[in-house]
Design a protein around this motif. Structure first.
Motif, short mmCIF file in Angstrom:
data_model
loop_
_atom_site.label_atom_id
_atom_site.label_comp_id
_atom_site.label_asym_id
_atom_site.label_seq_id
_atom_site.Cartn_x
_atom_site.Cartn_y
_atom_site.Cartn_z
N GLN A 149 0.84 -1.20 0.00
CA GLN A 149 0.00 0.00 0.00
C GLN A 149 0.88 1.25 0.00
OE1 GLN A 149 -3.31 0.40 2.95
NE2 GLN A 149 -2.34 2.35 3.46
N LEU A 150 1.89 1.25 0.86
CA LEU A 150 2.82 2.38 0.93
C LEU A 150 3.43 2.64 -0.44
CD1 LEU A 150 4.83 4.40 2.31
CD2 LEU A 150 6.17 2.42 3.02
N ALA A 151 3.93 1.57 -1.07
CA ALA A 151 4.59 1.70 -2.38
C ALA A 151 3.60 2.23 -3.42
CB ALA A 151 5.17 0.37 -2.83
N SER A 152 2.34 1.79 -3.35
CA SER A 152 1.40 2.25 -4.38
C SER A 152 1.08 3.74 -4.19
CB SER A 152 0.15 1.37 -4.46
OG SER A 152 -0.73 1.71 -3.43
N SER A 167 12.67 0.17 10.14
CA SER A 167 13.60 -0.14 11.22
C SER A 167 14.58 -1.18 10.71
CB SER A 167 12.85 -0.67 12.43
OG SER A 167 11.91 0.28 12.86
N SER A 168 14.14 -1.91 9.68
CA SER A 168 15.01 -2.88 9.04
C SER A 168 15.30 -2.40 7.62
CB SER A 168 14.32 -4.24 9.03
OG SER A 168 14.55 -4.90 7.81
N LEU A 169 16.54 -2.55 7.20
CA LEU A 169 16.92 -2.12 5.84
C LEU A 169 16.14 -2.91 4.80
CD1 LEU A 169 20.83 -1.82 6.13
CD2 LEU A 169 19.14 0.04 6.25
N VAL A 170 15.74 -4.13 5.18
CA VAL A 170 15.02 -4.99 4.24
C VAL A 170 13.67 -4.37 3.85
CG1 VAL A 170 13.98 -7.29 3.94
CG2 VAL A 170 16.20 -7.05 5.08
N ASP A 171 12.99 -3.75 4.84
CA ASP A 171 11.73 -3.05 4.53
C ASP A 171 11.94 -2.03 3.42
OD1 ASP A 171 10.09 -4.21 6.40
OD2 ASP A 171 10.16 -2.55 7.84
N LEU A 172 12.98 -1.22 3.58
CA LEU A 172 13.25 -0.14 2.62
C LEU A 172 13.55 -0.73 1.24
CD1 LEU A 172 15.35 2.23 4.91
CD2 LEU A 172 12.91 2.39 4.36
N LYS A 173 14.32 -1.80 1.25
CA LYS A 173 14.65 -2.48 -0.01
C LYS A 173 13.36 -2.95 -0.69
CE LYS A 173 15.97 -7.09 -1.42
NZ LYS A 173 17.29 -7.35 -1.99
N GLU A 174 12.45 -3.53 0.09
CA GLU A 174 11.22 -4.06 -0.49
C GLU A 174 10.34 -2.96 -1.07
OE1 GLU A 174 9.41 -6.82 2.22
OE2 GLU A 174 10.99 -8.29 1.83
N VAL A 175 10.26 -1.83 -0.35
CA VAL A 175 9.45 -0.72 -0.86
C VAL A 175 10.09 -0.18 -2.15
CG1 VAL A 175 8.59 1.60 -0.39
CG2 VAL A 175 8.54 -0.13 1.42
N ILE A 176 11.39 0.04 -2.13
CA ILE A 176 12.08 0.55 -3.33
C ILE A 176 11.86 -0.39 -4.52
CG2 ILE A 176 14.35 1.02 -4.34
CD1 ILE A 176 15.20 2.07 -1.55
N GLY A 177 11.88 -1.69 -4.22
CA GLY A 177 11.67 -2.69 -5.26
C GLY A 177 10.34 -2.51 -5.98
N MET A 178 9.34 -1.96 -5.28
CA MET A 178 8.01 -1.80 -5.87
C MET A 178 7.80 -0.42 -6.53
SD MET A 178 5.50 -3.71 -3.11
CE MET A 178 6.31 -3.37 -1.55
N ILE A 179 8.82 0.45 -6.47
CA ILE A 179 8.68 1.79 -7.06
C ILE A 179 8.98 1.74 -8.56
CG2 ILE A 179 9.49 4.19 -6.98
CD1 ILE A 179 7.84 3.25 -4.48
N GLU A 180 8.06 2.29 -9.34
CA GLU A 180 8.21 2.20 -10.80
C GLU A 180 9.33 3.11 -11.31
OE1 GLU A 180 4.17 3.06 -11.88
OE2 GLU A 180 3.52 1.26 -10.81
#
Ligand SMILES: [Zn+2]
Ligand SMILES: [Zn+2]
Length: 367
Positions: free
Chosen positions: A138-141, A169-182
């Motif tokens: 949802q955040l990424a969208s 709080s985890s770098l993995v979260d940020l990676k996952e969100v970035i992964g969904m950015i067009e």
């Protein structure tokens, strides 16, 4: 009211050291305040951090901001990093609240583009009781939608000090969100040194510091590193407490900031102080401290009496506060160990960052 302190901007530093400035009396004042504090970059709030809605800028104020940037030689595309409101939570599973956040967030982005500002720092929010992965989507969208609705401002996600449902709080979260950015040219990351340490990533020794940045590069990638927030930490490693401390007085210590001032990969991006000070003079002095640390060569540190003394003095100043936080942390750990099987508490979004200290400012400064 513009700052009256006067520090000269460094022309030789390889780093864009700066601080969070007040925009009281008009957003254009943040530029003059930054200049008077000796900042090579700066942050500010785009509107009241306490209210959902604030009056729009007048064209006159926008022109004044741009003119000030020109006069004082700040490139608004690369040297200014406004901070979003703490209560914006685009990951909120409550759709109505998420929509309200989006409105305020879009208003912020539009303000950036009006001012010609190229970077915008955002707390990624909290997934609260929702499904973490679903809420990250949802955040990424929302971010994708905002990017389509604006022209150039880059959204910079700040890492957080908490646990679990607090995004980032985890770098993995940020990676996952970035992964969904067009459009990946419009997304970046800001690393806050206090948040990093409080979230459990040790950066307090040379080895740990280097390992963290290696992990950052492996998980997220340096190309996304858009800014750094500089804070020492009042609370110990992994305490999940977002308690900013003045440089050298907390659990990180002065040497971490010396390493920052020698890290090539941090050159050219805003490095912004958010340490607790009641006026800009404190920031001006800390920028000078950073420039002094930049001049210190690593090999001669132990023989450098001035450096050893500085370290001792600052650590002494923060000793009482560190002890208090350590005691609290130990009590919490004991409780945690006793109730480890109990259900995890939900973490509310946003920390107190500089908001509390801006409140203090209000008490001491006329606006
Ligand atoms: Zn921060
Ligand atoms: Zn922040």
């Amino acid at each position: 009211m513009p700052s009256t302190s006067s520090f000269v901007r460094s022309a030789v530093s390889k780093y864009k050291f700066g601080a969070h400035m007040s925009g009281a009396g008009g957003i254009s004042n943040s530029v003059t305040n930054a200049f008077n504090t000796g900042c090579n970059s700066f942050a500010m709030f785009l509107k009241s951090p306490r209210k959902w809605v604030s009056p729009q800028y007048t064209q006159e104020e926008v022109n004044k901001f741009k003119k000030n940037c020109e006069t004082y030689n700040y490139n608004p595309l690369t040297d200014v990093l406004p901070h979003g409101q703490y209560f914006i939570n685009l990951a909120n599973p409550d759709k109505e609240k998420a929509e309200k956040s989006y409105e305020s967030f879009m208003d912020d982005l539009n303000r950036c583009e009006q001012l010609g500002v190229g970077l915008y720092n955002l707390h990624p929010g909290s997934t609260l009781k929702g499904d973490h992965q679903l809420q990250l989507k949802q955040l990424a969208s929302y971010l994708n939608k905002a990017i389509k609705e604006t022209k150039f401002v880059k959204i910079v996600l700040e890492n957080m000090a908490g646990t679990g449902n607090l995004v980032g709080s985890s770098l993995v979260d940020l990676k996952e969100v970035i992964g969904m950015i067009e459009d990946k040219s419009r997304i970046g990351v800001c690393i806050d040194t206090c948040h990093t340490f409080a979230a459990g990533y040790d950066i307090s020794t040379t080895e740990a510091f280097n390992n963290f940045w290696k992990e950052f590069d492996d998980v997220i990638g340096f190309k996304y590193l858009s800014a750094v927030h500089l804070n020492d930490s009042k609370a110990p490693l992994g305490a999940n407490r977002d308690l900013h401390e003045r440089l050298g007085q907390g659990y990180l210590g002065i040497d971490v900031f010396r390493m920052i001032a020698h890290s090539e990969y941090l050159q050219g991006i805003p490095i912004v102080l958010e340490t607790p000070y009641e006026n800009d003079e404190g920031y001006g002095n800390e920028i000078k401290l950073l420039e002094w640390l930049e001049s210190k060569s690593e090999n001669e540190l132990l023989k450098d009496k001035e450096y050893v003394e500085k370290n001792k003095t600052l650590q002494k100043l923060g000793a009482k506060s560190r002890k208090e936080q350590l005691d609290k942390f130990e009590v919490k750990q004991k409780k945690r160990a006793g109730a480890s099987k109990r259900k995890k508490a939900t973490v509310e979004p946003g920390d107190n960052d500089i908001l509390s200290q801006m409140t203090k400012k209000r008490k001491t400064k006329k606006e």
